[in-house]
Design an enzyme around this catalytic site. Structure first.
Site, PDB file in Angstrom:
ATOM      1  CB  CYS A  43      12.677   8.385   8.958  1.00  0.00           C
ATOM      2  SG  CYS A  43      13.474   7.295   7.783  1.00  0.00           S
ATOM      3  CE  LYS A  58      -1.790   2.663   3.111  1.00  0.00           C
ATOM      4  NZ  LYS A  58      -1.777   4.002   2.492  1.00  0.00           N
ATOM      5  N   GLY A 105       7.076   4.451   8.420  1.00  0.00           N
ATOM      6  CA  GLY A 105       6.211   5.599   8.651  1.00  0.00           C
ATOM      7  C   GLY A 105       6.401   6.124  10.060  1.00  0.00           C
ATOM      8  CB  SER A 106       4.295   8.273  12.120  1.00  0.00           C
ATOM      9  OG  SER A 106       3.143   7.512  12.453  1.00  0.00           O
ATOM     10  CB  THR A 107       7.260   6.600  16.318  1.00  0.00           C
ATOM     11  OG1 THR A 107       8.598   6.534  15.792  1.00  0.00           O
ATOM     12  CG2 THR A 107       7.234   5.884  17.661  1.00  0.00           C
ATOM     13  N   GLY A 115       3.439   2.963  13.913  1.00  0.00           N
ATOM     14  CA  GLY A 115       4.247   1.759  14.125  1.00  0.00           C
ATOM     15  C   GLY A 115       3.862   1.046  15.411  1.00  0.00           C
ATOM     16  CD  GLU A 150      13.805   0.422   8.703  1.00  0.00           C
ATOM     17  OE1 GLU A 150      14.238   1.287   9.495  1.00  0.00           O
ATOM     18  OE2 GLU A 150      14.464  -0.566   8.359  1.00  0.00           O
ATOM     19  CD  GLU A 191      10.317  11.834  12.354  1.00  0.00           C
ATOM     20  OE1 GLU A 191       9.306  11.199  12.669  1.00  0.00           O
ATOM     21  OE2 GLU A 191      11.214  11.374  11.636  1.00  0.00           O
TER      22      GLU A 191
END
Lengths: 301, 484, 323
Positions: free
Chosen positions: B297, B189, B241-243, B246, B263, B394
């Site tokens: 990132c 995706k 993507g974002s933490t 995740g 990641e 971030e």
């Protein structure tokens, strides 16, 4: 007064089992103990029932020990792990008895377990200075760079020790964690914690720095939950968690993205372990260095 | 300090790369089982060019039913694909690599249009790395038994992969190439703001003759991603993507057999010592935080500079920033392109305002922003401390926070003082210090005297909340093999 | 324009002794070769627009030190060169003159006359290599005599070579003193270009140190190379020297010129160097007074490009003059 003395068997000295935190042997902060029985239901001893606060203290101790242990040379860590094997060998009879009682094994089978456990320490002692070479290395990047990937310990690892194999299984999950430089907070087998608590005495006398291994006994679910949620724990081995508990702990572990080693079916703890239990708690650090040419010299007259 | 004004007589082009090289269709479907198809629910969404807000195309939006279809197709394809001799799988991947090289100019323009990043980057960084990644993993397909994961490593099955918008095609390559090499099939995706290059990749799979169902592409939003990672017939989940997302994914797969690699975010420290090669350090700082508008990132978003060279370095940095060229991403001379979306722009803007509100000193070079599109001027905050939000969160934008340190110990302590652990930079001419500091940094990728370098042979991934698992290199295979 | 007289400035005391000079030069920031070359390469990808290209090509022509430095040089060759410097394109009088012609000292007089005869007196300078060019291996008095002869013959500019042997042996003050002495010999009439022979200094750190050494000693220009060794001007070493003059002006207020020499043969290359100047030192250096190309064949390529821009057709070697 009569001259006759009654001839009786000598009354043995019981051992008070204690937790092992930061190289010390405290009682549980909760002040509670629970009864530990052998496989046929005979009382063996009381074991400390560790609390959330004990778990927290153990994490603090493990974190404090991490810098020194992970910074020690791999050779030194190998020497220390080998020393554990030596100390264990010397207390072989004690552990044969404890394992026999804890797991309901014959003396001969328990002896085989203890021997295999000693050998396991030796096996991992030899790994400390080889794993880096086996899983790290140089990467041939396309450019003027020198690029090296090296494994590093991930940090503080919570270990939910196997419930059934209270000694060989325990060492098989703890030794790989510390061989690579991590420090461990171990939740011993709930129903058979005594070999783990006795192992702590061996660790304390075999040059393993305080805090590198911390041993907690008690209700697995109660101790593991705060460890799985602890923000200063980097990873968790769920070896001794049942399916429901493992899922719950894995969800809690996601809060700070702990590395999670899910329960693996182990048919035979005697089998050669492989390196998976080490690599599960290793990070790969890749460092790029610029190289460039030595210089562009050239005289033609 | 004085800043030389650029000569008006010596102007650079508008040197736009030709848009005509890429032919974007007015609409695209999902790519399932080798066919382009509409979404079951018939939903579509528009993808726009962030630099102009022009609508580029209308794309089918995947839902739960489409995820089911795609996973089913991937499962069906898995049997034959994983049974192919590795050498045959390798040749498919080599074909794909070559096709990407052939079409790299087209893909670079496409990526620049859909993402907003400068053509200089898509042309010189993204596309070459994409092709290189397929070349690298192609070669592994028939050599897996030598990768150090046992004598007979097996694929996992169906991989569900969710990728971000900052390097759309490169992230696809990082995910798809190792997955296919190891014998898995994939459902991928792409991000909702950058679906096009993945759809062009589907066409490349078609040209390469890749068997149906081996690669399935599902453009869509977060709901499609969530459905994909939760799908019971997915064996492997890979997410970049974002933490925050995740962590949610980690909870979703808890208690399953799914293998997971993540990641996630970062707050990379770029550490400049007083004996650094200053001119190169300035370049590295610029590259570290302004490459891809800082939407990286592993960006070097925290500059840790030794107090004794702070002023000198900041002068040089500001002088250099004044030469950055912001504008049309298709212009070959553009250094700074557009922010990917209005949403991202709003987030960057809010965090920058917070930085100001918390008392950090804000500076940007004189810089005219285009009227349409999403733009943010390169921004430097000085007088930043560890306590500032802009030093901790971030930002994912062209915003640099400058902090100082006095000793190497302090530099390391500050660099590690974050829940993240993805990247770091070290600038010093002293070799022993590089090694000592690199050793102490809790970060998955450390660049000494350089920054933001990538290579297919080099494992990439984070410590701590930056995620786990590695992508790239021999290490990257592990995520797609049943190693235990 | 700022003067470049070696006046007292913030850094005057660093040359007080061998030790202080050494400490200063070794205290300059190091150069990372990979980063430097990557930056130079990245600037090489800039493209400039057509109208700006015409300007850039004319600017480049006006920056050429049209050079002949052969053992076989004759008055005839130098006269041809002088004429070409004044009117580079025989078919188009609007083509700008080059900055200078560059010859050996014994041919300075011939060059002066040739330029004057072509109507370029005062406009096209005469530069002369001196100081036992290109090796620089001669006693100081011989080098100084070489310089004085060139100046006496009317040289507007002197291109000296440093003593690379002394530099590489770490005898920085000797190199410094020699440059000072040559500067003095140039008097007020000739500008001094100091050639480092970067190919022989070999490392970028050495090139940065040599640049500062030369500037401290009063160089009006710092110049990469003689054109006589394997590695001459490169984008990277020129970028490094541009950083040095930029930083030197920031530190002292004194502006120094830069001259890459040798190996620049195409218009495309020349434009890349101008991009380096523009983005590193800035527009203050985009002037023949501050930036030069030491070249010979470059000029014809620039002229062919110029013709192409004017006519839309590609030109050929028959439409420019052979040297």
């Amino acid at each position: 007064m009569s001259d006759k003395t009654v001839k009786t068997e000598r009354l043995s000295v019981f051992k008070t089992y204690k937790l092992y935190i930061g190289g010390k042997f405290p009682r549980s902060e909760s002040g509670r103990v629970y009864e530990v029985s052998d496989s046929t239901g005979n009382w063996l001893a009381n074991a400390p029932q560790a609390s959330r606060k004990d778990a927290r203290d153990a994490v603090v101790a493990a974190r404090k020990a991490f810098g020194g242990w992970s910074g020690a040379t791999a050779y030194n860590r190998g020497q220390v792990l080998y020393r554990v094997a030596e100390m264990l060998e010397g207390r072989r009879e004690q552990f044969v008895n404890e394992v026999a009682a804890a797991e309901g094994l014959s003396k001969a089978k328990a002896a085989a377990v203890v021997d295999a456990t000693v050998d396991r320490w030796v096996w991992y002692a030899g790994w400390t200075d080889k794993i880096v070479q086996v899983v790290g290395g140089a990467n041939p990047v396309a450019g003027p760079f020198f690029n090296l990937s090296t494994p590093e310990p991930t940090g503080v690892v919570a270990v939910v020790a196997p419930q059934e194999s209270s000694f060989l299984g325990l060492v098989s999950v703890v030794a790989p964690v510390i061989a690579t430089g991590n420090t461990a907070v171990v939740v011993a087998s709930e129903k058979a914690p005594l070999p783990a608590l006795s192992l702590a005495e061996v660790l304390a006398t075999s040059d393993v720095p305080g805090g590198v291994v911390n041993v907690l006994s008690g209700r697995t679910a109660q101790i593991a939950a705060p460890l799985a949620a602890h923000q200063d724990v980097n990873a968790i081995d769920l070896a001794g968690a049942d399916e429901a508990l493992a899922k719950e702990l894995e969800i809690a572990a996601a809060d700070n993205l702990k590395r999670v080693l899910r329960p693996q079916p182990v048919d035979d703890w005697f089998a050669t372990p492989g390196i998976d239990r080490m690599t599960a708690f290793l990070e790969t650090k890749t460092v790029w260095h610029t190289t460039g040419a030595l210089g562009a010299a050239g005289s033609s007259y | 300090m004085t800043i030389e004004k650029r000569s008006s007589a010596f102007e650079y082009a508008p040197a736009p790369e030709s848009r005509a090289i890429v032919d974007i269709a007015p609409s695209y479907g999902l790519f399932i089982d080798g066919e382009f198809t509409e979404a079951v629910e018939g939903k579509v969404f528009k993808t726009v060019s962030p630099s102009t807000e022009e609508v580029l195309s209308e794309v089918a939006r995947a839902g739960q039913a489409d995820v089911d279809r795609a996973v089913k197709a991937a499962r069906k394809a898995f049997g034959t694909w994983s049974a192919l001799p590795g050498s045959e799988r390798a040749k498919y991947l080599f074909r794909i690599a070559r096709l990407i090289q052939e079409r790299s100019r087209e893909l670079a323009v496409l990526e620049t249009l859909d993402n907003g990043k400068p053509i200089r980057e898509t042309r010189d960084t993204d596309l070459p790395l994409v092709a290189a990644h397929f070349f690298y993993y192609a070669g592994w397909a028939d050599k897996l038994e030598y990768a150090g994961f046992g004598p007979d490593p097996r694929p996992l099955g169906v991989a569900g992969q969710v990728i971000p918008w900052n390097f759309p095609l490169l992230m696809l390559a990082w995910k798809v190439a190792p997955a296919l090499a190891a014998g898995n099939t994939v459902v991928l995706k792409p991000a909702e703001t950058t679906p096009l290059s993945a759809l062009f990749f589907a066409d490349i799979c078609r040209q390469a003759g890749l068997p149906k169902g081996v690669v399935n592409i599902l453009p869509g939003y977060g709901d499609a991603g969530a459905a994909l990672v939760a799908h019971p017939d997915v064996d492997k989940v890979a997410f970049t993507g974002s933490t925050a997302v995740g962590k949610q994914i980690a909870r979703t797969v808890a208690g399953t057999k799914k293998k997971l690699t993540l990641e996630l975010g970062g707050k990379g420290a770029n550490i400049v010592f007083d004996d650094a090669p200053l001119d190169q350090a300035v370049e590295g700082i610029v590259n570290g935080i302004f490459f891809n508008q800082g939407q990286v990132c592993c960006a070097g978003s925290r500059l840790l500079v030794q107090e004794s060279v702070h002023d000198e370095l900041l002068d040089a940095l500001k002088r250099r920033l004044s030469t950055l060229r912001l504008g049309d991403p298709l212009d070959k001379n553009t250094d700074i392109g557009a922010i990917n979306s209005a949403e991202q722009l709003a987030r960057i803007t809010a965090l920058a305002e917070q930085g100001e509100a918390e008392g950090a000193e804000r500076w940007s070079p004189e810089c005219e922003l285009p009227e349409s599109g999403y733009w943010f001027a390169p921004t430097v905050f000085t007088n930043v401390t560890q306590a500032h939000t802009i030093a901790r969160e971030e930002i994912f934008g062209p915003v640099l926070s400058v902090l100082t340190f006095r000793t190497p110990d302090e530099a390391v302590a500050k660099a590690n003082n974050t829940p993240y652990g993805l990247s770091a930079g070290i600038w010093t001419e002293k070799g022993s210090r590089i090694l000592a500091v690199a050793n102490k940094l809790r970060a998955g990728v450390v660049w000494s005297n350089t920054f933001n370098k990538f290579d297919p042979t080099s494992p990439f991934g984070g410590y701590k909340e930056s995620g786990f698992g590695r992508e790239g290199g021999r290490h990257g295979l592990e995520a797609y093999l049943d190693v235990r | 324009m700022p003067t470049t007289a070696p006046t007292a400035h913030a850094l005057s005391d660093v040359t007080a002794s061998d030790g202080s000079l050494r400490r200063f030069l070794h205290g300059l920031p190091g150069v990372d070769a990979v980063g430097l070359e990557a930056r130079a390469a990245s600037l090489g990808t800039r493209s400039i627009k057509t109208t700006a290209k015409a300007y850039a090509i004319d600017l480049a022509i006006s920056m050429v030190d049209l050079t002949t430095l052969e053992g076989a040089d004759t008055p005839g060759k130098v006269r041809a060169l002088g004429a070409k410097a004044v009117h580079p394109d025989p078919t188009d009088r609007s083509a700008p003159a080059t900055a200078a012609v560059c010859v050996y000292p014994d041919l300075v007089g011939v060059a002066k006359e040739a330029i004057a005869a072509a109507g370029g007196a005062g406009k096209v300078k005469v530069a002369s290599v001196a100081t036992a060019f290109p090796a620089g291996r001669a006693p100081l008095e011989v080098k100084l005599a070489d310089v004085r002869a060139a100046v006496a013959a009317g040289a507007d500019e002197v291109d000296m070579v440093i003593d690379r042997g002394a530099f590489l042996a770490g005898r920085y003050l000797k190199v410094y003193d020699e440059v000072r002495a040559v500067k003095e010999a140039c008097g007020t009439s000739a500008r001094l270009k100091v050639i480092f022979e970067t190919g022989e200094l070999s490392t970028y750190d050495n090139i940065r140190r040599a640049s500062w050494l030369g500037m401290l000693a009063g160089a009006d220009f710092i110049k990469t190379s003689t054109g006589k060794v394997a590695v001459n001007a490169t984008p990277a070493n020129t970028l490094l020297m541009l950083e040095a003059v930029r930083d030197f002006r920031a530190a002292t207020g004194v502006q120094v010129g830069v001259k890459p020499a040798g190996g620049i043969r195409t218009s495309k290359d020349a434009v890349k160097f101008l991009v380096l100047v523009n983005e590193t030192a800035g527009e203050g250096w985009l002037d023949p007074h501050w930036f030069r190309f030491g070249a010979s064949s470059l000029l014809n390529d620039l002229l062919m490009q110029r013709q192409k821009l004017a006519t839309g057709r590609y030109s050929g070697p028959d439409y420019v003059t052979v040297d």
